[in-house]
Design an enzyme around this catalytic site. Structure first.
Site, PDB file in Angstrom:
ATOM      1  N   ASP A   8       0.885  -1.163   0.000  1.00  0.00           N
ATOM      2  CA  ASP A   8       0.000   0.000   0.000  1.00  0.00           C
ATOM      3  C   ASP A   8       0.925   1.216   0.000  1.00  0.00           C
ATOM      4  O   ASP A   8       1.524   1.543   1.026  1.00  0.00           O
ATOM      5  CB  ASP A   8      -0.871  -0.046   1.270  1.00  0.00           C
ATOM      6  CG  ASP A   8      -1.624   1.261   1.518  1.00  0.00           C
ATOM      7  OD1 ASP A   8      -1.689   2.114   0.603  1.00  0.00           O
ATOM      8  OD2 ASP A   8      -2.149   1.420   2.640  1.00  0.00           O
ATOM      9  N   LYS A  70       2.760  11.132  -4.003  1.00  0.00           N
ATOM     10  CA  LYS A  70       1.661  10.421  -4.656  1.00  0.00           C
ATOM     11  C   LYS A  70       0.689  11.397  -5.328  1.00  0.00           C
ATOM     12  O   LYS A  70       0.007  11.045  -6.288  1.00  0.00           O
ATOM     13  CB  LYS A  70       0.936   9.584  -3.600  1.00  0.00           C
ATOM     14  CG  LYS A  70      -0.086   8.616  -4.137  1.00  0.00           C
ATOM     15  CD  LYS A  70      -0.595   7.737  -3.015  1.00  0.00           C
ATOM     16  CE  LYS A  70      -1.709   6.823  -3.457  1.00  0.00           C
ATOM     17  NZ  LYS A  70      -2.155   5.960  -2.357  1.00  0.00           N
ATOM     18  N   GLU A 171      -7.316   0.452  -3.980  1.00  0.00           N
ATOM     19  CA  GLU A 171      -7.188   0.368  -2.525  1.00  0.00           C
ATOM     20  C   GLU A 171      -8.474  -0.136  -1.850  1.00  0.00           C
ATOM     21  O   GLU A 171      -8.399  -1.028  -0.996  1.00  0.00           O
ATOM     22  CB  GLU A 171      -6.761   1.730  -1.962  1.00  0.00           C
ATOM     23  CG  GLU A 171      -5.302   2.023  -2.306  1.00  0.00           C
ATOM     24  CD  GLU A 171      -4.915   3.488  -2.192  1.00  0.00           C
ATOM     25  OE1 GLU A 171      -5.741   4.280  -1.683  1.00  0.00           O
ATOM     26  OE2 GLU A 171      -3.806   3.833  -2.613  1.00  0.00           O
TER      27      GLU A 171
END
Ligand code: AMP
Length: 527
Positions: A8, A70, A171
């Site tokens: 993750d 990100k 996710e």
């Protein structure tokens, strides 16, 4: 094959997990912690720091400490997201030759995938020291709203770090997997993900081991950091009122206040009141100054209620897209550390009329789900076989006079393949320009340009006669490919489209080699 890890790669924190005897487990980082700040910092002496050590540099060395990368990955410099980030970020950004955003380190510029690869390299090295052997295979997660360029750039980051990506999954889907493996229940779930920097809401349907993402929505500028900042602003304002000193000018002090704010926030999830104590935070000609303040949960909730409220219209939109109402949802799954805040849980409970599930750790659930996905791919997990996801955006092409023809609707289940026939506008037109767009605007110019390519060699024919089939394909990783074929002539000419931005395979390979040289993990003779 060696171990496959599930990663993750979060905006603020990252986590890595693996599958042991069919159960997912988190791999601790080199400091023994389950999550690692997604931060990379370069010291004056050129040393590269990743994780907690890098995060500590955030205020003292702001120009060379890269966090929340990100947000930049797979983005064009001129995009509104980056233009907004320019004002928020303490490090410098510039436009790369291909129009992508680049990060400035001294006089060098680094691509966002290259920086993210350093976080991934660190996680890879944590897994390697945990297993005592090299790790090359991974499943990596991305936010459900990530577009093609962002997914590709994330994959590039993994490749640069020396990881082969077996699958990119969303996710919330990973969270559903981690949750569903325990529950083995059927029904509809809402995955509410409030992490450090972003908010996502996803509606999932799961029945007999089949996961289907029905709809997804979110806000990429809402997360735990906004909650920290409210405390920071409150502390700075009261300090200014008491001492006339502006802490904003003192970076070291600000860093301490920021860390104290986050710590207080975390404590207020479990206690009704906390003390914030920062001795010698500043001084003036007469004396040293300290911060010592009590903050109650009630005051903190009043400061941040609007942030929690901002998530509600997003949930409503996702439900509307899935053609559902809140009472139809059977399971509410919380993801992201910020969902530990009692007010968040209360608001979510009130909205859905049911309590969220709390049995899986919200910081780890996504990485655990990625590890389960790796088990599905290699056959270790057999009872969950099919994973259906959706594309978060509509895709289409530009037509005559700024027209827009949507080919793939938002929230279409992937993998998917759609073909649509087009024709020419002029007599004897020998080529057509295919402009691939993302969005739902009715004019081409209202949508986001993803790629342009030309189909050439069309046989001369009157306007409207040639038939050109445009095929959109989105694979299980959510990556899109568009091709065009001239049907009339019988001559096949197929053109694959690549995102008009991003790193070239040669650049990725060069960066991978550079990283490999720097990130050698030394193993003893026994492992
Ligand atoms: P994630 O990116 O999902 O790991 O979420 C990280 C965010 O969760 C950060 O903003 C943390 O400050 C926040 N967080 C972690 N633990 C807690 C807690 N106990 N209460 C409130 N927020 C928390």
């Amino acid at each position: 094959m060696g171990h496959v890890i599930g990663i993750d790669l979060g905006t603020t924190y990252s986590c890595v997990a693996y599958l042991e005897g069919g159960r997912p487990l988190v791999i601790p980082n080199l400091e023994g912690l389950p999550t690692t700040p997604s931060v990379v910092s370069f010291t004056d002496s050129g040393e590269r720091l990743v994780g907690t050590l890098a995060m500590r540099q955030a205020v003292t060395n702001p120009a060379n400490t890269f966090f929340a990368v990100k947000r930049l990955i797979g983005q064009k410099f001129k995009s509104p997201q980056i233009q907004e980030a320019l004002n928020r970020l303490p490090y410098k950004l510039r436009e790369a030759a291909n129009g992508d955003v680049a990060v400035l380190l001294g006089d060098k510029s680094l691509s966002p995938p290259e920086i993210s690869s350093m976080v991934l390299s660190y996680l890879k090295s944590c897994a390697e020291s945990f297993f005592g052997e090299p790790v090359t295979e991974a499943v990596i997660t991305v936010p459900a709203h990530f577009n093609d360029a962002q997914r590709q750039a994330t994959k590039d980051a993994a490749t640069i770090s020396g990881l082969n990506v077996q699958r990119v999954i969303n996710e919330p889907t990973a969270a559903g997997l981690a949750y569903g493996l325990d529950a083995k229940t059927n029904g509809l779930a809402a995955v509410y993900d409030l992490g450090g920097g972003t908010f996502d809401i996803t509606i999932l349907e799961f029945s007999d081991g089949v996961f289907n993402v029905l709809a997804t929505n979110g806000d990429s500028y809402l997360g735990g950091e906004d909650f920290d900042n409210r405390i920071l602003e409150w502390l700075a304002a009261s300090f200014r009122a008491e001492t006339k000193i502006d802490l904003g000018a003192d970076k070291l002090a600000l860093q301490r206040v920021k860390e104290a704010a986050e710590k207080a926030k975390r404590e207020l999830s479990f206690t009704a009141e906390t003390e914030i104590n920062l001795p010698f935070i500043s001084s003036d000609s007469s004396s040293s100054k300290h911060i010592r303040k009590n903050l109650s949960r009630q005051t903190f909730e009043a400061m941040t209620a609007d942030l929690v409220e901002r998530t509600v219209p997003r949930i409503e939109q996702a439900l509307a897209d899935a053609k559902l109402t809140p009472d139809r949802i059977d399971h509410v799954i919380l993801v992201g550390g910020q969902t530990r805040m009692p007010l968040v849980k209360e608001r979510v409970t009130a909205f859905f009329g049911r309590k969220p599930e709390e049995k899986v750790n919200p910081d780890e659930i996504v990485a655990l789900g990625a590890a389960i996905q790796s088990g599905i791919l290699d056959g270790q997990v057999r009872d969950l076989v099919l994973l259906l996801d959706v594309t978060p955006f509509a895709l289409g092409i530009e037509t005559e006079d700024d027209g827009y023809e949507m080919i793939i609707d938002r929230n279409t289940t992937i993998p998917t393949r759609k073909v649509k026939a087009f024709t020419t506008v002029e007599h004897n037109q020998r080529r057509v320009r295919i402009h691939v767009l993302q969005g739902e605007g009715f004019l081409a110019s209202m949508n986001k340009s993803l790629a342009v390519f030309e189909l050439v060699g069309i046989e001369p024919a009157p306007a409207g006669v040639p038939q050109i089939d445009v095929t959109f394909e989105i694979n299980a990783d959510g990556l899109a490919r568009v091709s065009a074929k001239d049907k009339e002539t019988g001559r096949e000419q197929k053109v694959e489209v690549r995102p008009s931005s991003g790193l070239s395979p040669a650049e990725v390979e060069e960066m991978r080699k550079r990283q490999a040289g720097k990130q050698q993990i030394k193993l003893g003779p026994n492992g």
